[in-house]
Design a protein around this motif. Structure first.
Motif, PDB file in Angstrom:
ATOM      1  N   LEU A  80       5.091  -5.613   0.866  1.00 21.94           N
ATOM      2  CA  LEU A  80       4.414  -5.686  -0.404  1.00 21.94           C
ATOM      3  C   LEU A  80       2.985  -5.955  -0.162  1.00 21.94           C
ATOM      4  CD1 LEU A  80       4.423  -6.648  -3.337  1.00 21.94           C
ATOM      5  CD2 LEU A  80       4.827  -8.800  -2.801  1.00 21.94           C
ATOM      6  N   THR A  81       2.758  -6.866   0.744  1.00 23.47           N
ATOM      7  CA  THR A  81       0.960  -7.134   0.976  1.00 23.47           C
ATOM      8  C   THR A  81       0.275  -5.938   1.205  1.00 23.47           C
ATOM      9  OG1 THR A  81       1.628  -8.145   2.921  1.00 23.47           O
ATOM     10  CG2 THR A  81       1.521  -9.617   1.273  1.00 23.47           C
ATOM     11  N   SER A  82       0.893  -5.126   2.077  1.00 20.71           N
ATOM     12  CA  SER A  82       0.207  -4.015   2.615  1.00 20.71           C
ATOM     13  C   SER A  82      -0.110  -2.825   1.621  1.00 20.71           C
ATOM     14  CB  SER A  82       1.102  -3.205   3.584  1.00 20.71           C
ATOM     15  OG  SER A  82       2.125  -2.662   3.260  1.00 20.71           O
ATOM     16  N   ARG A  83       0.606  -2.833   0.542  1.00 24.98           N
ATOM     17  CA  ARG A  83       0.314  -2.098  -0.620  1.00 24.98           C
ATOM     18  C   ARG A  83      -0.754  -2.798  -1.395  1.00 24.98           C
ATOM     19  NH1 ARG A  83       3.845   1.784  -1.913  1.00 24.98           N
ATOM     20  NH2 ARG A  83       5.721   1.696  -1.165  1.00 24.98           N
ATOM     21  N   LEU A  84      -1.179  -3.869  -1.179  1.00 21.43           N
ATOM     22  CA  LEU A  84      -2.246  -4.564  -1.825  1.00 21.43           C
ATOM     23  C   LEU A  84      -3.574  -4.109  -0.969  1.00 21.43           C
ATOM     24  CD1 LEU A  84      -0.675  -8.125  -2.795  1.00 21.43           C
ATOM     25  CD2 LEU A  84      -1.032  -6.100  -4.231  1.00 21.43           C
ATOM     26  N   THR A  85      -3.417  -4.332   0.314  1.00 22.28           N
ATOM     27  CA  THR A  85      -4.459  -4.019   0.930  1.00 22.28           C
ATOM     28  C   THR A  85      -4.901  -2.604   1.287  1.00 22.28           C
ATOM     29  OG1 THR A  85      -3.111  -4.040   3.114  1.00 22.28           O
ATOM     30  CG2 THR A  85      -4.017  -6.179   2.360  1.00 22.28           C
ATOM     31  N   ALA A  86      -4.087  -1.607   1.031  1.00 21.09           N
ATOM     32  CA  ALA A  86      -4.321  -0.219   1.383  1.00 21.09           C
ATOM     33  C   ALA A  86      -5.336   0.286   0.379  1.00 21.09           C
ATOM     34  CB  ALA A  86      -2.846   0.487   1.004  1.00 21.09           C
ATOM     35  N   PRO A  87      -5.485   0.239  -0.807  1.00 23.43           N
ATOM     36  CA  PRO A  87      -6.614   0.481  -1.366  1.00 23.43           C
ATOM     37  C   PRO A  87      -7.983   0.244  -1.090  1.00 23.43           C
ATOM     38  CG  PRO A  87      -5.087   0.088  -2.963  1.00 23.43           C
ATOM     39  CD  PRO A  87      -4.612  -0.547  -1.757  1.00 23.43           C
ATOM     40  N   ALA A  88      -8.186  -1.067  -0.680  1.00 20.34           N
ATOM     41  CA  ALA A  88      -9.533  -1.438  -0.144  1.00 20.34           C
ATOM     42  C   ALA A  88      -9.706  -0.888   1.107  1.00 20.34           C
ATOM     43  CB  ALA A  88      -9.452  -2.863  -0.226  1.00 20.34           C
ATOM     44  N   LEU A  89      -8.610  -0.849   1.750  1.00 21.36           N
ATOM     45  CA  LEU A  89      -8.796  -0.157   3.188  1.00 21.36           C
ATOM     46  C   LEU A  89      -9.369   1.147   3.045  1.00 21.36           C
ATOM     47  CD1 LEU A  89      -5.714  -1.994   5.022  1.00 21.36           C
ATOM     48  CD2 LEU A  89      -8.210  -2.302   5.462  1.00 21.36           C
ATOM     49  N   ALA A  90      -8.581   2.039   2.463  1.00 23.96           N
ATOM     50  CA  ALA A  90      -9.067   3.563   2.229  1.00 23.96           C
ATOM     51  C   ALA A  90     -10.676   3.432   1.905  1.00 23.96           C
ATOM     52  CB  ALA A  90      -8.100   4.122   1.245  1.00 23.96           C
ATOM     53  N   LEU A  91     -10.875   2.770   1.015  1.00 27.51           N
ATOM     54  CA  LEU A  91     -12.363   2.804   0.596  1.00 27.51           C
ATOM     55  C   LEU A  91     -13.368   2.477   1.583  1.00 27.51           C
ATOM     56  CD1 LEU A  91     -14.739   3.167  -1.509  1.00 27.51           C
ATOM     57  CD2 LEU A  91     -14.211   0.751  -2.259  1.00 27.51           C
ATOM     58  N   MET A  92     -12.810   1.376   2.143  1.00 33.14           N
ATOM     59  CA  MET A  92     -13.718   0.840   3.537  1.00 33.14           C
ATOM     60  C   MET A  92     -13.746   1.935   4.781  1.00 33.14           C
ATOM     61  SD  MET A  92     -13.377  -0.613   6.987  1.00 33.14           S
ATOM     62  CE  MET A  92     -11.577  -0.758   6.911  1.00 33.14           C
ATOM     63  N   LEU A  93     -12.740   2.466   4.976  1.00 30.37           N
ATOM     64  CA  LEU A  93     -12.611   3.574   5.838  1.00 30.37           C
ATOM     65  C   LEU A  93     -13.514   4.898   5.441  1.00 30.37           C
ATOM     66  CD1 LEU A  93      -8.912   3.704   6.933  1.00 30.37           C
ATOM     67  CD2 LEU A  93     -10.874   2.717   8.181  1.00 30.37           C
ATOM     68  N   ARG A  94     -13.444   5.278   4.229  1.00 32.03           N
ATOM     69  CA  ARG A  94     -14.313   6.432   3.870  1.00 32.03           C
ATOM     70  C   ARG A  94     -15.861   5.823   4.239  1.00 32.03           C
ATOM     71  NH1 ARG A  94     -10.364   6.809  -0.174  1.00 32.03           N
ATOM     72  NH2 ARG A  94     -11.538   5.778  -1.578  1.00 32.03           N
ATOM     73  N   VAL A  95     -16.262   4.704   3.775  1.00 35.19           N
ATOM     74  CA  VAL A  95     -17.604   4.413   3.935  1.00 35.19           C
ATOM     75  C   VAL A  95     -17.795   4.437   5.558  1.00 35.19           C
ATOM     76  CG1 VAL A  95     -19.026   2.356   3.959  1.00 35.19           C
ATOM     77  CG2 VAL A  95     -17.785   3.057   1.924  1.00 35.19           C
TER      78      VAL A  95
END
Length: 172
Positions: A146-161
């Motif tokens: 459950l919690t990884s679904r919450l962190t994944a969108p922010a991590l994807a944005l951070m990784l692109r940056v």
């Protein structure tokens, strides 16, 4: 925001944990990109609002602590991300088909768990394909799936940056 992608699990990542994966072609030889991307001392320049401390150049067993948050770069408190490099294999060469370089950073909390994986695959002698994955559940009573679904969108944005900043720096 992209939908979290289920990723392969490993010993540090519980089953059902999703994550973020970003791939980008880099205008640099694989060995150069791998050395720069796996050296956590460079991450302070690329990861927004983050300072990094490590025990030296990257190798298996290296310890890394990143702290993120407003003004963290200036010494203010923030969210600690404690990691150990558990796998560190340099690329086998610069030609297409050469073995990729792989580094795995196991996250030890206190809030962020899981792992980050950096994979650098040679395309030719002047470029490579970089894939950075983060599978990060939160510590605590809620399930990691459950919690990884919450962190994944922010991590994807951070990784692109991060990958855009690093690619620009390595192209110079």
């Amino acid at each position: 925001m992209p939908t979290p992608t289920p990723l392969a699990t490993g010993p540090a990542v519980p089953a059902g944990v999703t994550g973020a994966r970003v791939t980008r072609r880099f205008p640099a030889p694989a060995r150069t990109a791998f050395a720069a991307l796996t050296d956590a001392r460079n991450h302070a320049r690329w990861v927004p609002q983050t300072r990094v401390r490590t025990d030296g150049p990257p190798r298996r067993g290296s310890v890394v602590e990143a702290v993120s948050g407003p003004f963290a770069r200036f010494g203010a408190p923030g969210l600690p991300d404690r990691m150990t490099i558990t796998r560190y294999e340099r690329p086998g060469g610069e030609a297409a088909g050469a073995a990729p370089g792989v580094a795995v950073f196991a996250k030890h909390g206190p809030l962020l768990l899981g792992e980050a994986t950096i994979r650098v695959e040679p395309v030719d002698d002047a470029s490579c394909l970089v894939t950075w994955e983060e599978r990060v559940p939160l510590a605590g009573p809620l399930p990691g799936a459950l919690t990884s679904r919450l962190t994944a969108p922010a991590l994807a944005l951070m990784l692109r940056v991060v990958l855009a900043r690093a690619a620009r720096e390595l192209a110079v």
